[in-house]
Enzyme design. Sequence first.
Site, PDB file in Angstrom:
ATOM      1  N   ASP A 183       0.680  -0.858   0.079  1.00 39.06           N
ATOM      2  CA  ASP A 183      -0.148   0.076   0.357  1.00 39.06           C
ATOM      3  C   ASP A 183       1.081   0.952   0.002  1.00 39.06           C
ATOM      4  O   ASP A 183       1.539   1.626   0.580  1.00 39.06           O
ATOM      5  CB  ASP A 183      -0.758   0.230   1.428  1.00 39.06           C
ATOM      6  CG  ASP A 183      -1.792   1.560   0.767  1.00 39.06           C
ATOM      7  OD1 ASP A 183      -2.110   1.160  -0.358  1.00 39.06           O
ATOM      8  OD2 ASP A 183      -2.358   1.492   2.102  1.00 39.06           O
ATOM      9  N   ASN A 217      -8.597   1.172   7.424  1.00 40.25           N
ATOM     10  CA  ASN A 217      -7.055   0.840   8.387  1.00 40.25           C
ATOM     11  C   ASN A 217      -7.685   1.587   9.636  1.00 40.25           C
ATOM     12  O   ASN A 217      -7.955   1.007  11.093  1.00 40.25           O
ATOM     13  CB  ASN A 217      -6.285   1.448   7.526  1.00 40.25           C
ATOM     14  CG  ASN A 217      -4.958   1.247   8.683  1.00 40.25           C
ATOM     15  OD1 ASN A 217      -4.836   0.370   8.976  1.00 40.25           O
ATOM     16  ND2 ASN A 217      -4.318   2.339   8.694  1.00 40.25           N
TER      17      ASN A 217
END
Length: 280
Positions: free
Chosen positions: A80, A227
């Site tokens: 990411d 997240n």
Amino acid sequence: MFSVLDDAFEKKYAVPQFNMNGTIWLDTILKTAEECQAPVIVGTTDRIIEELGGFKLLVQTFNTKKEELKITVPAILHLDHGQSIESCFRAIDAGYDSVMFDGSNLSIEENIEKTKKVVDYAKEKEVTVEGEVGSVGGTEDGVYSDMLYADIDECLRLVNETGINSLAPALGSVHGKYRGEPNLGFNEMKDLRKTTSVPFVLHGASGISNEDLKKAISYGHAKINYNTELNIAWSNALRKVLNENPELYAPMEIIKPSKEAMAEVIKNIFKRTGAYQKKK
């Protein structure tokens, strides 16, 4: 990963990406995905790779965990916000399934040039690549950035000139907690979808309503990143068990409620994104 996103894009659901911040996250994400029979993407943010043990250890741990837990659903390891070409190359060489090159803070010319280098290298090892245009605001892993809406023409250039497999167009979402209500650019999504068939990626999805999430998926967001939502559940559960049991010191007893809290959030997200496939 491309076949997974392709299926989601075609059938109008989204595959969630959950960022891992340690093996507790990895274990919980994989177990819950298998329980829900849902495809899943495990994200490792470039900025904390070394704190997690490095690319090679992460690949070995990920593959070993999948084997030991007998994971049968598609489970993808993704880099990411790759900050450099070199980081993306290292992840690819280590065995990652997918990488993101984040050139969103560069000029569109430099973003295209560097993203294409990553795409060309990744193709040799059948690794897929995600690109980004614009800036997702907020804070992630201690780094703050301002929001900058993606330019549609620049999005098309990045897709057409690099051959990326998925596009993350910054259209109003933010990393971390939202201040006020999220304001996603649905008109921009609609216009962009008319001009390209590549799957979209939505970063900073924690805090977005079910209605807005479904609308974003309807415009072709086949990958949704989470997240903050997991980390809030983890930290709240951990804080609660320690505050209520000041004499408790057994690590597994302390950790268990936080894993259960994350699993509940993950399960709910699978349902919200349409990835949940467990038969009733």
